[in-house]
Write an enzyme that holds these catalytic residues in place. Structure first.
Site, PDB file in Angstrom:
ATOM      1  N   CYS A  51      -3.695  14.017  -2.320  1.00 12.03           N
ATOM      2  CA  CYS A  51      -4.098  12.598  -2.339  1.00 12.03           C
ATOM      3  C   CYS A  51      -4.195  12.307  -3.666  1.00 12.03           C
ATOM      4  CB  CYS A  51      -5.135  12.447  -1.428  1.00 12.03           C
ATOM      5  SG  CYS A  51      -5.959  10.716  -1.715  1.00 12.03           S
ATOM      6  N   CYS A  54      -8.370  11.189  -4.386  1.00 10.39           N
ATOM      7  CA  CYS A  54      -9.515  12.173  -3.903  1.00 10.39           C
ATOM      8  C   CYS A  54      -9.947  12.639  -5.369  1.00 10.39           C
ATOM      9  CB  CYS A  54      -9.119  13.299  -3.085  1.00 10.39           C
ATOM     10  SG  CYS A  54      -9.159  12.911  -1.362  1.00 10.39           S
ATOM     11  N   HIS A 116     -11.936  11.244   1.574  1.00  9.20           N
ATOM     12  CA  HIS A 116     -10.708  10.757   2.024  1.00  9.20           C
ATOM     13  C   HIS A 116     -10.532  10.091   3.470  1.00  9.20           C
ATOM     14  CE1 HIS A 116      -6.204  11.153   1.605  1.00  9.20           C
ATOM     15  NE2 HIS A 116      -6.259  11.627   2.908  1.00  9.20           N
ATOM     16  N   ASN A 156      -5.008  -3.291   1.747  1.00  8.81           N
ATOM     17  CA  ASN A 156      -4.112  -3.159   2.759  1.00  8.81           C
ATOM     18  C   ASN A 156      -4.335  -1.879   3.493  1.00  8.81           C
ATOM     19  OD1 ASN A 156      -2.358  -5.285   1.998  1.00  8.81           O
ATOM     20  ND2 ASN A 156      -1.170  -3.951   0.410  1.00  8.81           N
ATOM     21  N   SER A 164       0.171   2.972   1.420  1.00  7.33           N
ATOM     22  CA  SER A 164       0.807   4.215   1.139  1.00  7.33           C
ATOM     23  C   SER A 164      -0.103   5.397   1.257  1.00  7.33           C
ATOM     24  CB  SER A 164       1.526   4.331  -0.274  1.00  7.33           C
ATOM     25  OG  SER A 164       0.605   3.974  -1.352  1.00  7.33           O
ATOM     26  N   HIS A 167      -6.602   6.963   2.100  1.00  9.39           N
ATOM     27  CA  HIS A 167      -7.951   7.192   1.414  1.00  9.39           C
ATOM     28  C   HIS A 167      -8.421   5.629   1.075  1.00  9.39           C
ATOM     29  CE1 HIS A 167     -10.429   9.493  -1.475  1.00  9.39           C
ATOM     30  NE2 HIS A 167     -10.950   8.128  -1.537  1.00  9.39           N
ATOM     31  N   HIS A 169      -9.498   2.387  -0.183  1.00  9.68           N
ATOM     32  CA  HIS A 169      -9.426   1.914  -1.611  1.00  9.68           C
ATOM     33  C   HIS A 169      -8.749   0.405  -1.188  1.00  9.68           C
ATOM     34  CE1 HIS A 169      -5.144   2.876  -0.887  1.00  9.68           C
ATOM     35  NE2 HIS A 169      -4.823   1.819  -1.804  1.00  9.68           N
ATOM     36  N   GLN A 171      -7.098  -2.803  -3.975  1.00 12.29           N
ATOM     37  CA  GLN A 171      -6.518  -3.324  -5.471  1.00 12.29           C
ATOM     38  C   GLN A 171      -7.307  -4.361  -5.976  1.00 12.29           C
ATOM     39  OE1 GLN A 171      -2.495  -2.693  -5.811  1.00 12.29           O
ATOM     40  NE2 GLN A 171      -2.118  -1.972  -3.564  1.00 12.29           N
ATOM     41  N   GLU A 185      -5.107 -23.990  -1.827  1.00 10.81           N
ATOM     42  CA  GLU A 185      -6.367 -24.073  -1.459  1.00 10.81           C
ATOM     43  C   GLU A 185      -7.240 -24.794  -2.372  1.00 10.81           C
ATOM     44  OE1 GLU A 185      -8.085 -20.313  -0.254  1.00 10.81           O
ATOM     45  OE2 GLU A 185      -6.742 -19.980   1.284  1.00 10.81           O
ATOM     46  N   HIS A 284     -11.103 -14.831  -1.390  1.00 13.30           N
ATOM     47  CA  HIS A 284     -10.898 -16.038  -2.222  1.00 13.30           C
ATOM     48  C   HIS A 284     -11.803 -16.594  -2.912  1.00 13.30           C
ATOM     49  CE1 HIS A 284      -6.510 -16.857  -0.295  1.00 13.30           C
ATOM     50  NE2 HIS A 284      -6.195 -16.013  -1.354  1.00 13.30           N
TER      51      HIS A 284
HETATM   52 ZN    ZN Z   1      -8.189 -18.489   1.213  1.00 19.65          ZN
HETATM   53 ZN    ZN Z   2      -8.063  11.065  -0.870  1.00 21.56          ZN
END
Ligand code: ZN
Ligand code: ZN
Ligand code: ZN
Length: 346
Positions: A51, A54, A116, A156, A164, A167, A169, A171, A185, A284
Site C-alpha cells: 500500500c 501505509c 490500513h 471516495n 483505488s 487505506h 484517506h 483528498q 450553492e 462545502h
Molecule cells: Zn453543498
Molecule cells: Zn495502507
C-alpha cells in the site's frame, strides 16, 4: 387538488443548486425491497506492504512515507492541478464558443490513520477528532494561500466509487476558481440572504426539523437528514446547527460533535446492506476568495450509489443523462430506513 408527495409523480427543486429531481413514488408501493446479501468480509491487514499510503512504504513517485502515527498529509504525486498553470482566459474569436481558463491549484492526500484496515466507522472518536483537527489546519493553510478561492475536502470510499486504495484517506483540492456545485450553492445562498435577510440552510434545517420525516440523526452541534431534493437513494446532508461558514469557526465541542455524527452516519450506512457502504462525501465551506461570505452555511454531502443491495447500484443513465435525475424510493422512505438503523452514541 393536493400534490401527494408519497403517491404521485412529481419533481422537487434543490434549493441549494436550483436543479430538479424527478420522484416516482408509485413505483415503490411495495415495502422495503432491500436485501442484506452475505458478502464475505474482506479481511484487511493493519499494515499492507504493497500500500502506497501505509507508514514507511514507498510511493509511486519514489518518496518514502514517514512512520506517521496519526494523520499524514502529502502533496498528490499525480496531482490533477498544477500550481504554476497561468491564470489566463482563452476565447477564440471572442465568440464565447471556445472558452478555456488556466486553473492553478494544489492537490493533497490525507491519511486518516496509519492503520490500513480502519474506516471512519471503525476509528475511535479520539482518532476522528484528530482527523477533524487536521482538516481544520489544512483548510486554514490552503484558504490563506494566494489565488485560492475554494478548498474541497472529499473522501471516495469503496471500489464502486473508484477509490483505488482501501487505506482510510481523503483528498484536498484547492482551486483558483470556485467549482461548479459550490458556485451554484453560493449563488442560491446569496440570493436567499439578500431576499429574506436570513440564511437559506438555517431556515431549511428549521423546516426539516419541524416536518421531521427526513431527519436521520442529530446531536448538539449537527443534524443529518435526507434532503427533500435527494438524488441518490440514501443521500445525506449534514448541517451545523450554528450558522458558520467553515472549520475555522469550530469550537472544541463542535470538533467532537462533528466526529460523533460522522461516525454515526457511516456506521448507519454500513448497516443498510450489511457491507461497508461505498460513498463520496465532502464538505462545502465558504469560499476562500478573500471576500466576506455571511450567506454561507457549513455542510457536508454524502452521496452513496447503492440502491437495493450490496451489489445493485443506481446508475445515472437514459432520462437522467438526457433529462433530469430520477428516483423511485422517496427521500422520506430512505430517511425512515436510515433512522431505523441509527444507534445513538457510539
Ligand atoms: Zn453543498
Ligand atoms: Zn495502507
Ligand atoms: Zn445558516
Amino acid at each position: 387538488m393536493k400534490l401527494e408527495l408519497d403517491q404521485q409523480s412529481h419533481r422537487r427543486r434543490n434549493s441549494l443548486t436550483g436543479e430538479w429531481v424527478l420522484v416516482s413514488p408509485h413505483r415503490t408501493q411495495r415495502p422495503w425491497q432491500g436485501a442484506v446479501e452475505k458478502v464475505p468480509p474482506t479481511e484487511r491487514p493493519q499494515y499492507d506492504p504493497t500500500c502506497y499510503l501505509c507508514p514507511g512504504n514507498q510511493r509511486a513517485g519514489g518518496v518514502r512515507n514517514p512512520q506517521y502515527t496519526s494523520t499524514f498529509v502529502f502533496e498528490n504525486d499525480f496531482a490533477a492541478l498544477k500550481k504554476d498553470s497561468p491564470r489566463i482566459r482563452l476565447d477564440v474569436e471572442d465568440k464565447g464558443l471556445l472558452v478555456a481558463e488556466g486553473e492553478p491549484g494544489i492537490c493533497r492526500v490525507m491519511c486518516f490513520s496509519p492503520r490500513h484496515d480502519l474506516t471512519l466507522s471503525s476509528m475511535s472518536l479520539a482518532e476522528i477528532e484528530e482527523v477533524v483537527r487536521t482538516w481544520t489546519s489544512q483548510f486554514a493553510e490552503l484558504a490563506a494561500a494566494p489565488g485560492i478561492s475554494h478548498v474541497q475536502i472529499f473522501e471516495n470510499r469503496g471500489e464502486m466509487m473508484g477509490a483505488s486504495n482501501p487505506h482510510p484517506h481523503c483528498q484536498i483540492w484547492a482551486t483558483a476558481s470556485i467549482p461548479e456545485q459550490p458556485v451554484r450553492e453560493l449563488d442560491s445562498q446569496r440570493k436567499y440572504f439578500e431576499k429574506e435577510g436570513t440564511c437559506l440552510l438555517c431556515d431549511y434545517v428549521r423546516l426539516e426539523q419541524s416536518q421531521a420525516t427526513r431527519m436521520v440523526c442529530s446531536n448538539e452541534g449537527f443534524v443529518g437528514l435526507v434532503p427533500f431534493w435527494a438524488v441518490w437513494p440514501f443521500e445525506v446532508l449534514l448541517c451545523s446547527r450554528r450558522h458558520m461558514g467553515s472549520f475555522a469557526e469550530f469550537s472544541a465541542a463542535e470538533v467532537a460533535q462533528l466526529s460523533a455524527i460522522l461516525k454515526q452516519v457511516v456506521a448507519t450506512y454500513d448497516r443498510v446492506f450489511g457491507v461497508p457502504f461505498p460513498y463520496s462525501m465532502g464538505f462545502h465551506q465558504s469560499p476562500t476568495d478573500k471576500s466576506q461570505h455571511p450567506e454561507w452555511h457549513f455542510h457536508a454531502h454524502f452521496y452513496p450509489p447503492l440502491l437495493r443491495s450490496a451489489t445493485v447500484r443506481k446508475f445515472m443513465v437514459g432520462f437522467e443523462m438526457l433529462g433530469t435525475p430520477q428516483r423511485d424510493i422517496t427521500p422520506e422512505l430512505a430517511a425512515q430506513k436510515l433512522r431505523s438503523l441509527t444507534e445513538t452514541g457510539s
